[in-house]
Design a protein around this motif. Sequence first.
Motif, PDB file in Angstrom:
ATOM      1  N   SER A   1      63.902  28.866  -5.311  1.00 12.41           N
ATOM      2  CA  SER A   1      64.125  29.760  -4.652  1.00 12.41           C
ATOM      3  C   SER A   1      63.512  29.818  -3.152  1.00 12.41           C
ATOM      4  O   SER A   1      63.846  30.602  -2.328  1.00 12.41           O
ATOM      5  CB  SER A   1      63.545  31.281  -5.434  1.00 12.41           C
ATOM      6  OG  SER A   1      62.308  31.239  -5.154  1.00 12.41           O
ATOM      7  N   TRP A   2      62.621  28.778  -3.214  1.00 16.62           N
ATOM      8  CA  TRP A   2      62.060  28.449  -1.592  1.00 16.62           C
ATOM      9  C   TRP A   2      62.995  28.021  -0.736  1.00 16.62           C
ATOM     10  O   TRP A   2      62.850  27.858   0.572  1.00 16.62           O
ATOM     11  CB  TRP A   2      60.898  27.695  -1.832  1.00 16.62           C
ATOM     12  CG  TRP A   2      59.622  28.670  -2.791  1.00 16.62           C
ATOM     13  CD1 TRP A   2      59.469  29.867  -3.070  1.00 16.62           C
ATOM     14  CD2 TRP A   2      58.415  27.954  -3.417  1.00 16.62           C
ATOM     15  NE1 TRP A   2      58.592  29.879  -3.675  1.00 16.62           N
ATOM     16  CE2 TRP A   2      57.815  28.792  -3.858  1.00 16.62           C
ATOM     17  CE3 TRP A   2      58.032  26.484  -3.384  1.00 16.62           C
ATOM     18  CZ2 TRP A   2      56.740  28.425  -4.667  1.00 16.62           C
ATOM     19  CZ3 TRP A   2      56.981  26.205  -4.213  1.00 16.62           C
ATOM     20  CH2 TRP A   2      56.107  27.280  -4.818  1.00 16.62           C
ATOM     21  N   SER A   3      63.877  27.098  -1.356  1.00 16.49           N
ATOM     22  CA  SER A   3      64.753  26.478  -0.340  1.00 16.49           C
ATOM     23  C   SER A   3      65.694  27.480   0.446  1.00 16.49           C
ATOM     24  O   SER A   3      66.073  28.625  -0.264  1.00 16.49           O
ATOM     25  CB  SER A   3      65.652  25.410  -1.242  1.00 16.49           C
ATOM     26  OG  SER A   3      66.886  25.928  -1.552  1.00 16.49           O
ATOM     27  N   ARG A   4      66.061  27.105   1.357  1.00 15.84           N
ATOM     28  CA  ARG A   4      66.532  28.007   2.578  1.00 15.84           C
ATOM     29  C   ARG A   4      68.073  28.285   1.881  1.00 15.84           C
ATOM     30  O   ARG A   4      68.470  29.530   2.227  1.00 15.84           O
ATOM     31  CB  ARG A   4      66.937  27.242   3.967  1.00 15.84           C
ATOM     32  CG  ARG A   4      66.588  28.167   4.952  1.00 15.84           C
ATOM     33  CD  ARG A   4      66.796  27.549   6.187  1.00 15.84           C
ATOM     34  NE  ARG A   4      66.175  26.267   6.421  1.00 15.84           N
ATOM     35  CZ  ARG A   4      66.566  25.547   7.235  1.00 15.84           C
ATOM     36  NH1 ARG A   4      67.629  25.505   8.111  1.00 15.84           N
ATOM     37  NH2 ARG A   4      65.963  23.996   7.551  1.00 15.84           N
ATOM     38  N   ASN A   5      68.805  27.567   1.216  1.00 18.75           N
ATOM     39  CA  ASN A   5      70.249  27.906   0.855  1.00 18.75           C
ATOM     40  C   ASN A   5      70.116  28.584  -0.725  1.00 18.75           C
ATOM     41  O   ASN A   5      71.178  28.582  -1.506  1.00 18.75           O
ATOM     42  CB  ASN A   5      71.085  26.879   0.888  1.00 18.75           C
ATOM     43  CG  ASN A   5      70.577  25.564   0.478  1.00 18.75           C
ATOM     44  OD1 ASN A   5      69.572  25.585  -0.403  1.00 18.75           O
ATOM     45  ND2 ASN A   5      71.262  24.452   1.018  1.00 18.75           N
ATOM     46  N   SER A   6      68.952  28.823  -1.011  1.00 15.71           N
ATOM     47  CA  SER A   6      68.775  29.331  -2.406  1.00 15.71           C
ATOM     48  C   SER A   6      69.808  30.833  -2.565  1.00 15.71           C
ATOM     49  O   SER A   6      69.807  31.655  -1.517  1.00 15.71           O
ATOM     50  CB  SER A   6      67.359  29.687  -3.152  1.00 15.71           C
ATOM     51  OG  SER A   6      67.315  30.430  -4.096  1.00 15.71           O
ATOM     52  N   LEU A   7      70.315  31.018  -3.832  1.00 12.00           N
ATOM     53  CA  LEU A   7      70.858  32.157  -3.970  1.00 12.00           C
ATOM     54  C   LEU A   7      70.007  33.336  -4.383  1.00 12.00           C
ATOM     55  O   LEU A   7      70.433  34.644  -4.098  1.00 12.00           O
ATOM     56  CB  LEU A   7      71.892  31.891  -5.150  1.00 12.00           C
ATOM     57  CG  LEU A   7      73.326  30.994  -4.824  1.00 12.00           C
ATOM     58  CD1 LEU A   7      74.020  31.058  -6.176  1.00 12.00           C
ATOM     59  CD2 LEU A   7      74.095  31.495  -3.646  1.00 12.00           C
ATOM     60  N   GLU A   8      68.929  33.095  -4.984  1.00 14.28           N
ATOM     61  CA  GLU A   8      67.883  34.025  -5.177  1.00 14.28           C
ATOM     62  C   GLU A   8      66.739  34.031  -4.276  1.00 14.28           C
ATOM     63  O   GLU A   8      66.419  32.632  -4.056  1.00 14.28           O
ATOM     64  CB  GLU A   8      67.651  34.464  -6.763  1.00 14.28           C
ATOM     65  CG  GLU A   8      67.158  33.303  -7.502  1.00 14.28           C
ATOM     66  CD  GLU A   8      66.914  33.429  -8.773  1.00 14.28           C
ATOM     67  OE1 GLU A   8      67.343  34.571  -9.579  1.00 14.28           O
ATOM     68  OE2 GLU A   8      66.224  32.669  -9.381  1.00 14.28           O
ATOM     69  N   THR A   9      65.986  35.256  -4.095  1.00 14.00           N
ATOM     70  CA  THR A   9      64.630  35.139  -3.420  1.00 14.00           C
ATOM     71  C   THR A   9      63.645  34.906  -4.468  1.00 14.00           C
ATOM     72  O   THR A   9      63.850  34.892  -5.743  1.00 14.00           O
ATOM     73  CB  THR A   9      64.335  36.362  -2.925  1.00 14.00           C
ATOM     74  OG1 THR A   9      64.342  37.493  -3.844  1.00 14.00           O
ATOM     75  CG2 THR A   9      65.415  36.758  -1.728  1.00 14.00           C
ATOM     76  N   GLU A  10      62.454  34.290  -4.032  1.00  9.51           N
ATOM     77  CA  GLU A  10      61.275  34.091  -4.758  1.00  9.51           C
ATOM     78  C   GLU A  10      60.977  35.274  -5.649  1.00  9.51           C
ATOM     79  O   GLU A  10      60.833  35.329  -6.986  1.00  9.51           O
ATOM     80  CB  GLU A  10      59.979  33.724  -3.944  1.00  9.51           C
ATOM     81  CG  GLU A  10      58.784  33.514  -5.019  1.00  9.51           C
ATOM     82  CD  GLU A  10      57.670  33.235  -4.372  1.00  9.51           C
ATOM     83  OE1 GLU A  10      56.814  32.532  -4.676  1.00  9.51           O
ATOM     84  OE2 GLU A  10      57.588  34.122  -3.377  1.00  9.51           O
ATOM     85  N   THR A  11      61.036  36.529  -5.172  1.00  9.24           N
ATOM     86  CA  THR A  11      60.820  37.779  -5.658  1.00  9.24           C
ATOM     87  C   THR A  11      61.897  37.992  -6.905  1.00  9.24           C
ATOM     88  O   THR A  11      61.488  38.246  -8.140  1.00  9.24           O
ATOM     89  CB  THR A  11      61.006  39.090  -4.890  1.00  9.24           C
ATOM     90  OG1 THR A  11      60.178  39.074  -3.671  1.00  9.24           O
ATOM     91  CG2 THR A  11      60.508  40.430  -5.381  1.00  9.24           C
ATOM     92  N   GLN A  12      63.238  37.742  -6.533  1.00  8.23           N
ATOM     93  CA  GLN A  12      63.998  37.722  -7.873  1.00  8.23           C
ATOM     94  C   GLN A  12      63.829  36.810  -8.816  1.00  8.23           C
ATOM     95  O   GLN A  12      63.949  37.206 -10.010  1.00  8.23           O
ATOM     96  CB  GLN A  12      65.454  37.574  -7.243  1.00  8.23           C
ATOM     97  CG  GLN A  12      66.073  38.734  -6.517  1.00  8.23           C
ATOM     98  CD  GLN A  12      67.302  38.664  -5.706  1.00  8.23           C
ATOM     99  OE1 GLN A  12      67.684  37.287  -5.363  1.00  8.23           O
ATOM    100  NE2 GLN A  12      68.081  39.601  -5.446  1.00  8.23           N
ATOM    101  N   ALA A  13      63.491  35.601  -8.563  1.00  4.76           N
ATOM    102  CA  ALA A  13      63.321  34.442  -9.515  1.00  4.76           C
ATOM    103  C   ALA A  13      62.101  35.107 -10.346  1.00  4.76           C
ATOM    104  O   ALA A  13      62.310  34.840 -11.629  1.00  4.76           O
ATOM    105  CB  ALA A  13      62.998  33.266  -9.059  1.00  4.76           C
ATOM    106  N   ILE A  14      60.905  35.609  -9.950  1.00  2.11           N
ATOM    107  CA  ILE A  14      59.969  35.937 -10.618  1.00  2.11           C
ATOM    108  C   ILE A  14      60.203  37.280 -11.328  1.00  2.11           C
ATOM    109  O   ILE A  14      59.982  37.583 -12.501  1.00  2.11           O
ATOM    110  CB  ILE A  14      58.668  36.215  -9.815  1.00  2.11           C
ATOM    111  CG1 ILE A  14      58.225  34.941  -9.330  1.00  2.11           C
ATOM    112  CG2 ILE A  14      57.499  37.289 -10.510  1.00  2.11           C
ATOM    113  CD1 ILE A  14      56.887  35.047  -8.397  1.00  2.11           C
TER     114      ILE A  14
END
Length: 257
Positions: A161-174
């Motif tokens: 989720s840290w990568s710029r083209n990730s579909l989800e944010t870090e918050t969403q992943a957690i």
Amino acid sequence: MKQIANVLPAERLTRPANCETHGSYISTNIFGTVWTHCPTCESERLAKEKLEREEFKRKQLFEEFHRKVGDSGIPERFRSRRFSNFVASTDQQKYVLEFCKEYAESFDQVLETGRSAIFVGAPGTGKTHLACAIGMHVMGAYHRTALFSTVMRAVRRVKSSWSRNSLETETQAIEAMVFPDLLILDEVGVQFGSDSEKMILFDVINERYENRRPTLLMSNLSQDEVVAYVGERIIDRMREDGGKVIAFTWDSHRRVK
Ligand SMILES: Nc1ncnc2c1ncn2[C@@H]1O[C@H](COP(=O)(O)OP(=O)(O)O)[C@@H](O)[C@H]1O
Ligand SMILES: [Mg+2]
Ligand SMILES: [Zn+2]
């Protein structure tokens, strides 16, 4: 002044009628040309509708269960693992099996306190088996949600989720790991355990702790090694709500067979 008795018909009209299936009955006039139907047909229709509603509800629950199992991340191979097919021959195995059953069967209370547990023991001793059995029970009997993940997969998800083209944010992943009623984190300490990995693990467990959501951790490390790996902070939080370390002290089931 108009009297109520003049407004409402004093007595309803009735007439004899015949049902092709149930024979003669007395039909009552409802209003105008509307008359009641055969009472036996009526009660049969109501019973049939009730059955259909129940059947529909059952189907819904069944589909919901299957969708949940599909979303749970429980590996295909472990979806058939239950308490009933866990062989407990020694006293220790019986104790552990009882602990897991009790945990699953009192899951409503577990949710109130957020009581977690850590399973430690050698590979092949049935840790994943029993954790999945708990997960399956919780989804089936309680209509709750469970999520199974290895630590590696959980960490990878957050890191990607840290990568710029990730579909989800870090918050969403957690959040995805905080949301389920039960989180099963398998293979704790299989990898080296970098600082960022430990931070992610701490974030997830801590968020769950704040929300009083129980977590099951499984590890092939010894109890001391798990404590060192996960960190005293997390262990303390787990203990605070009555969390326990459960030791799987016997030989691998694969070797026994
Ligand atoms: N006591 C047991 N009774 C029945 N099957 C078992 C038992 N212990 C382990 N198994 C089976 O052996 C295999 C390995 O167990 P697993 O749960 O993966 O061990 P662990 O997670 O501790 O490494 C699985 O297929 C599991 O279902
Ligand atoms: Mg395992
Ligand atoms: Zn009838």
